[in-house]
Write a protein that holds these residues in place. Structure first.
Motif, PDB file in Angstrom:
ATOM      1  N   SER A  68      21.089  69.090  62.411  1.00 30.86           N
ATOM      2  CA  SER A  68      20.584  68.120  61.736  1.00 30.86           C
ATOM      3  C   SER A  68      20.302  67.883  60.733  1.00 30.86           C
ATOM      4  O   SER A  68      20.825  68.876  59.799  1.00 30.86           O
ATOM      5  CB  SER A  68      19.176  68.906  61.920  1.00 30.86           C
ATOM      6  OG  SER A  68      18.848  69.859  61.438  1.00 30.86           O
ATOM      7  N   TYR A 113      24.492  74.777  61.467  1.00 33.53           N
ATOM      8  CA  TYR A 113      24.600  75.802  62.346  1.00 33.53           C
ATOM      9  C   TYR A 113      22.794  75.793  63.171  1.00 33.53           C
ATOM     10  O   TYR A 113      21.937  75.942  62.320  1.00 33.53           O
ATOM     11  CB  TYR A 113      25.065  77.264  62.354  1.00 33.53           C
ATOM     12  CG  TYR A 113      26.155  77.582  63.370  1.00 33.53           C
ATOM     13  CD1 TYR A 113      26.437  77.762  63.611  1.00 33.53           C
ATOM     14  CD2 TYR A 113      25.110  79.308  64.181  1.00 33.53           C
ATOM     15  CE1 TYR A 113      27.365  79.176  65.463  1.00 33.53           C
ATOM     16  CE2 TYR A 113      25.260  79.899  65.241  1.00 33.53           C
ATOM     17  CZ  TYR A 113      26.287  78.944  65.737  1.00 33.53           C
ATOM     18  OH  TYR A 113      27.054  80.080  66.856  1.00 33.53           O
ATOM     19  N   ASP A 114      22.160  76.216  64.580  1.00 25.55           N
ATOM     20  CA  ASP A 114      21.516  76.384  64.768  1.00 25.55           C
ATOM     21  C   ASP A 114      20.893  77.081  63.775  1.00 25.55           C
ATOM     22  O   ASP A 114      21.217  78.825  63.485  1.00 25.55           O
ATOM     23  CB  ASP A 114      21.109  77.342  65.972  1.00 25.55           C
ATOM     24  CG  ASP A 114      21.363  76.296  67.263  1.00 25.55           C
ATOM     25  OD1 ASP A 114      21.236  74.967  65.928  1.00 25.55           O
ATOM     26  OD2 ASP A 114      21.764  76.482  68.293  1.00 25.55           O
ATOM     27  N   PRO A 151      16.925  72.992  64.524  1.00 24.03           N
ATOM     28  CA  PRO A 151      18.811  72.704  65.214  1.00 24.03           C
ATOM     29  C   PRO A 151      20.037  72.363  64.329  1.00 24.03           C
ATOM     30  O   PRO A 151      20.146  71.836  63.412  1.00 24.03           O
ATOM     31  CB  PRO A 151      18.598  71.261  66.538  1.00 24.03           C
ATOM     32  CG  PRO A 151      17.701  70.838  65.655  1.00 24.03           C
ATOM     33  CD  PRO A 151      16.932  71.805  64.565  1.00 24.03           C
ATOM     34  N   THR A 210      16.454  79.234  61.562  1.00 22.81           N
ATOM     35  CA  THR A 210      15.146  78.508  61.134  1.00 22.81           C
ATOM     36  C   THR A 210      15.098  78.928  60.024  1.00 22.81           C
ATOM     37  O   THR A 210      16.020  79.463  58.563  1.00 22.81           O
ATOM     38  CB  THR A 210      14.331  80.521  61.970  1.00 22.81           C
ATOM     39  OG1 THR A 210      14.851  81.230  61.551  1.00 22.81           O
ATOM     40  CG2 THR A 210      14.455  80.329  63.481  1.00 22.81           C
ATOM     41  N   TYR A 222      20.472  82.768  59.691  1.00 21.58           N
ATOM     42  CA  TYR A 222      21.195  82.199  60.776  1.00 21.58           C
ATOM     43  C   TYR A 222      21.330  83.203  61.578  1.00 21.58           C
ATOM     44  O   TYR A 222      21.139  84.662  60.621  1.00 21.58           O
ATOM     45  CB  TYR A 222      22.260  81.915  59.923  1.00 21.58           C
ATOM     46  CG  TYR A 222      22.550  80.292  59.990  1.00 21.58           C
ATOM     47  CD1 TYR A 222      22.687  79.420  60.218  1.00 21.58           C
ATOM     48  CD2 TYR A 222      21.565  80.150  58.476  1.00 21.58           C
ATOM     49  CE1 TYR A 222      22.289  77.687  59.954  1.00 21.58           C
ATOM     50  CE2 TYR A 222      21.743  78.995  57.764  1.00 21.58           C
ATOM     51  CZ  TYR A 222      22.301  77.741  58.014  1.00 21.58           C
ATOM     52  OH  TYR A 222      21.869  76.888  57.468  1.00 21.58           O
ATOM     53  N   PHE A 231      12.343  76.865  63.824  1.00 25.06           N
ATOM     54  CA  PHE A 231      13.533  75.830  64.239  1.00 25.06           C
ATOM     55  C   PHE A 231      14.217  75.060  63.721  1.00 25.06           C
ATOM     56  O   PHE A 231      13.881  74.003  63.666  1.00 25.06           O
ATOM     57  CB  PHE A 231      13.617  75.964  66.109  1.00 25.06           C
ATOM     58  CG  PHE A 231      14.822  76.025  66.079  1.00 25.06           C
ATOM     59  CD1 PHE A 231      16.417  76.813  66.595  1.00 25.06           C
ATOM     60  CD2 PHE A 231      15.371  74.970  67.152  1.00 25.06           C
ATOM     61  CE1 PHE A 231      17.315  77.205  66.645  1.00 25.06           C
ATOM     62  CE2 PHE A 231      16.887  74.647  67.819  1.00 25.06           C
ATOM     63  CZ  PHE A 231      17.393  75.306  67.000  1.00 25.06           C
TER      64      PHE A 231
END
Length: 225
Positions: free
Chosen positions: A165, A109-110, A162, A112, A133, A160
């Protein structure tokens, strides 16, 4: 307030490793005292330990070995890293995915980058990435341990990452804390100020507190084992 499981189930998350449930097989591993196949001699020798893992996977036609959450493990007797107090640390707080070195690891999930480090004590995580997250207002972290050193290249805190990835790969024993290649995958709500590291194994007497802060990561993996 919704639980971690309810929040994840209500939102779409991606894979952590390549896996096709219609084709690939998982092999549950038991690393408690009931597994008498793992002798002290095997645990003291990473090559012998790795050979045992690989034979089990091959004999069962399994892509990965998997398991370990809330498991009271005897395998940590191989490392003084877990025996630093009167009560040794033996209760496992994540799920391990055992497979070949170089196996890709993905971000589900997206996120950092919270932090990262090379925890290079024998028996430790080796190369470690912790991502932060936020899903439907719920903030938590995921620790990816026993990665290759190359997985740490190019990282920076707050970078970040994505969804979907590739964030790294399983490391060889020389880079992953001296273990047969595997991923330690752990969910952590509150990092308690730590960076690049968080206990993946705790004392049994502290299990309730740590398990409350580290919910079952299979909610993300969705493995049937």
């Amino acid at each position: 307030m919704k639980s971690f499981g309810q929040i994840i189930k209500a939102n779409s998350v991606g894979k952590v490793v390549d896996f096709d449930a219609g084709v690939d097989r998982l092999l549950p591993f038991d690393f408690t005292a009931t597994n008498t196949e793992l002798t002290a001699a095997m645990l003291d020798d990473t090559e012998l330990f790795s050979d045992w893992i690989n034979k089990q996977l091959a004999n069962n036609n399994a892509r990965y070995g998997v398991g370990g959450y809330n498991e009271h493990r005897t395998i940590y007797s191989r490392s003084a890293h877990f025996d630093t107090s009167e009560e040794p640390r033996r209760l496992h707080l994540g799920i391990d995915i055992w497979g070949p070195a170089g196996t890709p690891v993905y971000n589900f999930y997206d996120a950092t980058v919270h932090s990262f480090a090379n925890n290079d004590n024998f028996g430790d995580y080796g190369a470690t990435i912790i991502l932060k997250y936020e899903i439907a207002g719920y903030v938590f972290h995921a620790l990816y341990g026993h990665l290759s050193l190359a997985s740490l290249s190019g990282l920076a805190e707050n970078k970040f990452i994505p969804a979907a990835s590739q964030i790294g790969a399983l490391g060889p024993k020389e880079e992953n804390g001296g273990w047969p290649p595997h991923l330690h995958f752990q969910i952590i709500e509150d990092m308690h100020g730590l960076k690049g590291d968080y206990p993946g194994v705790c004392r049994f007497s502290e299990g309730d507190r740590y398990l409350a802060n580290c919910p079952d990561p299979n909610v993300i993996l969705q493995f049937d084992f």
